[in-house]
Design an enzyme around this catalytic site. Structure first.
Site, mmCIF file in Angstrom:
data_model
loop_
_atom_site.group_PDB
_atom_site.id
_atom_site.type_symbol
_atom_site.label_atom_id
_atom_site.label_comp_id
_atom_site.label_asym_id
_atom_site.label_seq_id
_atom_site.Cartn_x
_atom_site.Cartn_y
_atom_site.Cartn_z
ATOM 1 N N HIS A 53 0.863 -1.183 0.000
ATOM 2 C CA HIS A 53 0.000 0.000 0.000
ATOM 3 C C HIS A 53 0.900 1.234 0.000
ATOM 4 O O HIS A 53 1.577 1.500 0.990
ATOM 5 C CB HIS A 53 -0.924 -0.020 1.225
ATOM 6 C CG HIS A 53 -1.844 -1.207 1.211
ATOM 7 N ND1 HIS A 53 -3.048 -1.199 0.529
ATOM 8 C CD2 HIS A 53 -1.717 -2.445 1.745
ATOM 9 C CE1 HIS A 53 -3.630 -2.383 0.673
ATOM 10 N NE2 HIS A 53 -2.838 -3.155 1.399
ATOM 11 N N LEU A 54 0.896 1.954 -1.115
ATOM 12 C CA LEU A 54 1.795 3.109 -1.247
ATOM 13 C C LEU A 54 1.106 4.390 -0.788
ATOM 14 O O LEU A 54 1.752 5.419 -0.649
ATOM 15 C CB LEU A 54 2.291 3.247 -2.691
ATOM 16 C CG LEU A 54 2.862 1.984 -3.360
ATOM 17 C CD1 LEU A 54 3.581 2.348 -4.664
ATOM 18 C CD2 LEU A 54 3.798 1.210 -2.467
ATOM 19 N N ARG A 55 -0.211 4.320 -0.621
ATOM 20 C CA ARG A 55 -1.014 5.399 -0.002
ATOM 21 C C ARG A 55 -1.152 6.679 -0.810
ATOM 22 O O ARG A 55 -1.754 7.631 -0.326
ATOM 23 C CB ARG A 55 -0.482 5.763 1.391
ATOM 24 C CG ARG A 55 -0.479 4.614 2.378
ATOM 25 C CD ARG A 55 -1.894 4.192 2.734
ATOM 26 N NE ARG A 55 -1.906 3.266 3.867
ATOM 27 C CZ ARG A 55 -2.555 2.112 3.873
ATOM 28 N NH1 ARG A 55 -3.272 1.739 2.820
ATOM 29 N NH2 ARG A 55 -2.532 1.339 4.925
ATOM 30 N N ASN A 64 -5.504 -7.085 8.965
ATOM 31 C CA ASN A 64 -6.543 -7.834 8.280
ATOM 32 C C ASN A 64 -5.947 -8.588 7.100
ATOM 33 O O ASN A 64 -5.377 -7.949 6.230
ATOM 34 C CB ASN A 64 -7.612 -6.874 7.756
ATOM 35 C CG ASN A 64 -8.983 -7.333 8.144
ATOM 36 O OD1 ASN A 64 -9.116 -8.292 8.892
ATOM 37 N ND2 ASN A 64 -9.984 -6.664 7.634
ATOM 38 N N ASP A 82 2.164 -6.997 2.103
ATOM 39 C CA ASP A 82 0.978 -6.245 2.549
ATOM 40 C C ASP A 82 1.418 -5.027 3.370
ATOM 41 O O ASP A 82 0.789 -4.681 4.384
ATOM 42 C CB ASP A 82 0.009 -7.124 3.343
ATOM 43 C CG ASP A 82 -1.370 -6.468 3.497
ATOM 44 O OD1 ASP A 82 -1.574 -5.373 2.927
ATOM 45 O OD2 ASP A 82 -2.234 -7.045 4.178
HETATM 46 O O1 DOR Z 1 -4.215 -5.034 7.339
HETATM 47 C C1 DOR Z 1 -4.598 -4.578 6.273
HETATM 48 N N1 DOR Z 1 -4.331 -3.301 5.905
HETATM 49 N N2 DOR Z 1 -5.331 -5.349 5.454
HETATM 50 C C2 DOR Z 1 -5.902 -4.857 4.337
HETATM 51 O O2 DOR Z 1 -6.538 -5.604 3.638
HETATM 52 C C3 DOR Z 1 -5.769 -3.422 3.995
HETATM 53 C C4 DOR Z 1 -4.574 -2.853 4.590
HETATM 54 C C5 DOR Z 1 -4.543 -1.335 4.525
HETATM 55 O O3 DOR Z 1 -4.787 -0.784 3.461
HETATM 56 O O4 DOR Z 1 -4.210 -0.710 5.541
#
Ligand code: DOR
Length: 458
Positions: free
Chosen positions: A71-73, A308, A335
């Site tokens: 996730h590069l945000r 998650n 992740d």
């Molecule tokens: O832990 C998680 N963080 N699981 C996800 O599916 C999304 C991710 C996030 O974008 O922070």
């Protein structure tokens, strides 16, 4: 001294002498010289006279790591991470490619947004490949224009952060994907089974009094999508699988010859639900007959252990590890989920889910190797060779290959501290721990992505 480079810079000419070179693509593991010039691995005899020479004694040279899930945000949450900072973190962690997930603000659900991220990444410290959203707004209803997105070179579509809840929509997305040959990258979490829960069901969740989701929440989506893959012919890739039950479904589907692949995260391999109670031993170090952990008053309910899918039990973690060892698990994907302190240093059930991973993944993998859970070849295969292949990239250290190379000192240790991280966020329960495995050099296509503590180059 350390510094970061750019994939848009000039390629370096370099001779690494006498490192242990591990290349799963060739099945080799030898002490050898490795020469890089013009963006490629070359024969040492073909190096120009000004090439830099580096002493590789005691170092390990492996193909550049490839992360299928980060996730590069950016756009939208630049306080947590940007494309540039994530790519520096990636290069620091030994990665030469990261796949950017689409749950940005706004989500990457149309071509202009995908192109925007690609533009941001043009001069970053590593390559970025984009995963586009599967449905508009990630709302699980109208599917995105996969044909148009495919022309931009996306590697797949996903509503990650959530599963595509509707079987009808999932089927229609997969039918469309089959025609362009791209995978659905599924976050397997059946919402009615997982809704409102913040942890994995089991004795620890009961003791902590936290609402928990059962492993069937993952397995039911995996079963459904395997059925849809069979019917539509589309590829499905299950990301961050966390349970033995779901992995067993994948193993069966693979045996049946279905186009099904999966990845697991370093934290689901190394950590267990007992970490939410304050445990900090790795899954493989917890004895089978260990008592329930006592609540550690300093660490229990720490938001950094919320993610998650939630951390699972020791049995699940070790089953996932066995899946990496036998190849059922195609890749270890981080992740990497950066969040700022105000979203993490709050009550556990209010904390945003996610752990950063780009800079700690290799050290966790090496710890598993040291513990005897995995061979080095299996680790490098799962972190570099196989994930790269899934997105159509090559990872090879043979003469003529693109020079994606990571050089590390497997025995040097580092302290996981805010100051040691290139990521803009530091949300990891590993903070304060000492880990072995320090990346000294990352070359992406022969360009210097990261160098730190390497005589001759610093
Ligand atoms: O832990 C998680 N963080 N699981 C996800 O599916 C999304 C991710 C996030 O974008 O922070």
């Amino acid at each position: 001294m350390s510094r970061f480079g750019s994939i848009a810079a000039e390629p370096v000419s370099l001779l690494l002498r006498g490192a242990r070179v591990v290349d799963p693509a060739a099945g080799t593991d030898d002490v050898a010289d490795l020469a890089v010039h013009g963006g490629l691995v070359v024969d040492a005899a073909d190096l120009p006279s000004g090439a830099v020479e580096v002493n590789g004694a005691g170092l390990l040279a492996i193909p550049g790591l490839c992360d299928l899930h980060a996730h590069l945000r950016e756009p939208g949450d630049e306080a947590s991470e940007t494309v540039a900072s994530a790519c520096r973190a990636a290069a620091h962690g030994g990665y030469t490619t990261v796949c950017a997930m689409p749950n940005t603000l706004p989500p990457l659900d149309e071509a202009a947004r995908v192109a925007y991220v690609q533009r941001l990444a043009a001069e970053a410290s590593c390559r970025v490949r984009v995963v586009a959203a599967a449905t508009r707004g990630r709302a699980g209803e109208a599917q995105t224009d996969v044909g148009e997105l495919a022309e931009l070179g996306i590697v797949g579509v996903s509503d990650d952060g959530a599963a595509i809840a509707s079987p009808r929509v999932a089927r229609s997305v997969m039918a469309y994907l089959a025609s362009v040959g791209l995978p659905l990258i599924e976050h397997a979490e059946e919402p009615s089974l997982a809704g409102g829960a913040v942890m994995r069901s089991g004795a620890i969740a009961t003791r902590l009094g936290l609402a928990a989701w059962p492993s069937s929440a993952e397995a039911t989506i995996v079963q459904r999508d395997i059925e849809l893959a069979l019917e539509t012919g589309a590829r499905v890739h299950f990301t961050h699988l966390s349970t033995a039950a779901a992995l067993a479904e994948v193993r069966r589907a693979k045996r049946d010859g279905l186009p099904v692949t999966c990845d697991v995260t370093p934290h689901h391999l190394a950590m267990t639900d007992s970490w939410v109670a304050g445990e900090r031993r790795f899954a493989w170090d917890i004895p089978l007959d260990a008592d329930l952990p006592r609540l550690d008053p300093e660490r229990a309910y720490h938001g950094s252990t919320r993610l998650n899918p939630p951390l699972a039990g020791r049995g699940d973690a070790l089953a996932l590890m066995a899946g990496v060892a036998d190849g059922t698990v195609d890749a270890i994907a981080t992740d990497h989920a950066p969040h700022p302190p105000e979203r993490k240093l709050v009550e556990f059930d209010r904390a945003a889910p996610g752990i950063i991973g780009l800079e700690t993944a290799l050290s966790l993998g090496l710890a598993a190797v040291r513990a005897g859970c995995l061979s080095l070849d299996a680790l490098v295969g799962a972190m570099a060779t196989r994930p790269a292949k899934l997105i159509g990239e090559e990872r090879s250290l043979a003469v003529g290959a693109r020079a994606d190379v990571t050089v590390l000192d497997p025995d040097a240790t580092w302290a996981v501290e805010r100051e040691a991280l290139a990521s803009a966020s530091a949300n990891t329960p590993l903070l304060g721990m000492e880990l072995a495995g320090v990346v000294r050099l990352t070359l992406a296509g022969g360009r210097l992505a990261y160098v730190g503590g390497l005589d001759g180059l610093d």
